[in-house]
Scaffold this motif. Structure first.
Motif, PDB file in Angstrom:
ATOM      1  N   SER A 161       0.821  -1.191   0.182  1.00 32.51           N
ATOM      2  CA  SER A 161       0.087   0.059   0.105  1.00 32.51           C
ATOM      3  C   SER A 161       0.912   1.188   0.070  1.00 32.51           C
ATOM      4  O   SER A 161       1.924   1.309   0.810  1.00 32.51           O
ATOM      5  CB  SER A 161      -1.021   0.099   1.251  1.00 32.51           C
ATOM      6  OG  SER A 161      -1.714   1.237   1.358  1.00 32.51           O
ATOM      7  N   GLY A 162       0.708   2.284  -0.915  1.00 34.78           N
ATOM      8  CA  GLY A 162       1.275   3.378  -1.001  1.00 34.78           C
ATOM      9  C   GLY A 162       0.568   4.415  -0.077  1.00 34.78           C
ATOM     10  O   GLY A 162      -0.613   4.053   0.071  1.00 34.78           O
ATOM     11  N   TYR A 163       0.990   5.530  -0.041  1.00 39.27           N
ATOM     12  CA  TYR A 163       0.283   6.649   0.543  1.00 39.27           C
ATOM     13  C   TYR A 163       0.908   8.080  -0.095  1.00 39.27           C
ATOM     14  O   TYR A 163       2.227   8.095  -0.422  1.00 39.27           O
ATOM     15  CB  TYR A 163       0.604   7.021   2.139  1.00 39.27           C
ATOM     16  CG  TYR A 163       1.758   6.871   2.572  1.00 39.27           C
ATOM     17  CD1 TYR A 163       2.505   8.255   2.773  1.00 39.27           C
ATOM     18  CD2 TYR A 163       2.787   5.779   2.764  1.00 39.27           C
ATOM     19  CE1 TYR A 163       3.515   8.172   3.516  1.00 39.27           C
ATOM     20  CE2 TYR A 163       3.892   5.890   3.341  1.00 39.27           C
ATOM     21  CZ  TYR A 163       4.548   6.909   3.470  1.00 39.27           C
ATOM     22  OH  TYR A 163       5.678   7.283   4.143  1.00 39.27           O
ATOM     23  N   ASN A 164       0.403   9.071   0.191  1.00 41.27           N
ATOM     24  CA  ASN A 164       0.574  10.359  -0.422  1.00 41.27           C
ATOM     25  C   ASN A 164       1.673  11.054   0.683  1.00 41.27           C
ATOM     26  O   ASN A 164       0.638  11.497   1.598  1.00 41.27           O
ATOM     27  CB  ASN A 164      -0.517  11.333  -0.871  1.00 41.27           C
ATOM     28  CG  ASN A 164       0.120  12.506  -1.659  1.00 41.27           C
ATOM     29  OD1 ASN A 164       1.103  13.112  -1.178  1.00 41.27           O
ATOM     30  ND2 ASN A 164      -0.905  13.263  -2.345  1.00 41.27           N
ATOM     31  N   TRP A 165       2.784  11.088   0.694  1.00 44.38           N
ATOM     32  CA  TRP A 165       3.521  11.825   1.835  1.00 44.38           C
ATOM     33  C   TRP A 165       3.541  13.066   2.024  1.00 44.38           C
ATOM     34  O   TRP A 165       3.710  13.763   3.141  1.00 44.38           O
ATOM     35  CB  TRP A 165       5.074  11.068   1.841  1.00 44.38           C
ATOM     36  CG  TRP A 165       5.837  12.353   0.813  1.00 44.38           C
ATOM     37  CD1 TRP A 165       5.692  12.016  -0.614  1.00 44.38           C
ATOM     38  CD2 TRP A 165       6.713  13.361   0.978  1.00 44.38           C
ATOM     39  NE1 TRP A 165       6.608  13.118  -1.261  1.00 44.38           N
ATOM     40  CE2 TRP A 165       7.199  13.670  -0.258  1.00 44.38           C
ATOM     41  CE3 TRP A 165       7.036  13.860   2.341  1.00 44.38           C
ATOM     42  CZ2 TRP A 165       8.018  14.676  -0.348  1.00 44.38           C
ATOM     43  CZ3 TRP A 165       8.041  15.013   1.983  1.00 44.38           C
ATOM     44  CH2 TRP A 165       8.445  15.476   0.955  1.00 44.38           C
ATOM     45  N   SER A 200      10.458   4.426   7.358  1.00 41.15           N
ATOM     46  CA  SER A 200      10.732   5.727   7.423  1.00 41.15           C
ATOM     47  C   SER A 200       9.204   6.361   7.760  1.00 41.15           C
ATOM     48  O   SER A 200       8.735   5.899   8.766  1.00 41.15           O
ATOM     49  CB  SER A 200      11.105   6.427   5.985  1.00 41.15           C
ATOM     50  OG  SER A 200      11.397   7.681   6.258  1.00 41.15           O
ATOM     51  N   MET A 201       8.829   7.363   6.997  1.00 42.51           N
ATOM     52  CA  MET A 201       7.396   7.875   7.179  1.00 42.51           C
ATOM     53  C   MET A 201       6.306   7.066   7.314  1.00 42.51           C
ATOM     54  O   MET A 201       5.410   7.426   7.906  1.00 42.51           O
ATOM     55  CB  MET A 201       7.162   9.196   6.356  1.00 42.51           C
ATOM     56  CG  MET A 201       5.981  10.012   6.712  1.00 42.51           C
ATOM     57  SD  MET A 201       6.086  11.486   5.586  1.00 42.51           S
ATOM     58  CE  MET A 201       4.492  11.977   6.018  1.00 42.51           C
ATOM     59  N   GLY A 202       6.527   5.855   6.611  1.00 46.44           N
ATOM     60  CA  GLY A 202       5.404   4.902   6.619  1.00 46.44           C
ATOM     61  C   GLY A 202       5.083   4.287   7.963  1.00 46.44           C
ATOM     62  O   GLY A 202       4.193   4.011   8.149  1.00 46.44           O
TER      63      GLY A 202
END
Length: 198
Positions: free
Chosen positions: A34-38, A77-79
């Protein structure tokens, strides 16, 4: 000290013991990405991740015919910030979280990136090679949430100011000059922000 505090802050989670690891090693783990918009806030990304987890659980039950009621989140990281917030808001479907390089108390290097641009070629092309290109991106909620928080401690940031004085006859540059009473003569030129060197 900090990991114990983090576990306590996410209610209902305890570290696995060796017997739990042995039992888990015999299981089959379908892997989903799953990706996300950082650029979005971790709050919004956590809600989107919760929706994706619901999709995963449904897909496992219908397509793969597996009994699955919880997932293990593996992140980088930010994930990790997104996964941690998701676990705080939606703990019912999360069995555990594996963090890799989570900036739990912030990433001081981001101050350098805002001032000097990204350090590698891919980042310089995608995000920015200098302050003018990077700063608008870092004005988004996600990058701002990457900055160091109150747990980061003190004395890690040095700020140096430089001013230019303009008049009709000459232009002189003054570094580390204290502010004068007549600020209209001075124009802010640069704030050099970098982590302190031990």
């Amino acid at each position: 000290m900090f990991p114990a505090l983090w576990i306590e802050s996410i209610h209902g989670y305890e570290p696995l013991d060796i017997d739990a690891y042995k039992k888990a090693s015999a299981w089959s783990y379908p892997v989903y990405a799953s990706g996300y918009n950082w650029l979005r806030s971790n709050e919004e990304s956590a809600d989107e991740l919760a929706k994706f987890i619901e999709f995963v659980l449904s897909d496992c039950a219908t397509r793969l015919k597996l009994k699955c009621s919880q997932v293990i989140l593996v992140n980088h990281s930010m994930g990790g910030l997104v996964a941690r917030r998701c676990a705080q808001k939606h703990p019912e479907h999360i069995l555990g979280i594996v963090h890799g390089v989570q900036p739990a108390i912030g990433a001081a290097t981001d101050y350098r990136r805002v001032r000097a641009g990204w350090e590698d070629l891919a980042g310089r092309l995608a995000i920015g090679a200098n302050a003018r290109e990077v700063t608008p991106i870092f004005a988004s909620p996600g990058p701002l949430q990457l900055l160091p928080n109150q747990l980061y401690g003190n004395n890690w940031l040095n700020v140096s100011l430089a001013f230019k004085r303009h008049n009709s006859t000459n232009v002189a540059t003054r570094k580390e000059q204290p502010l004068q009473r007549n600020l209209c003569q001075y124009h802010f030129v640069v704030a050099l922000i970098r982590p302190a060197v031990s």
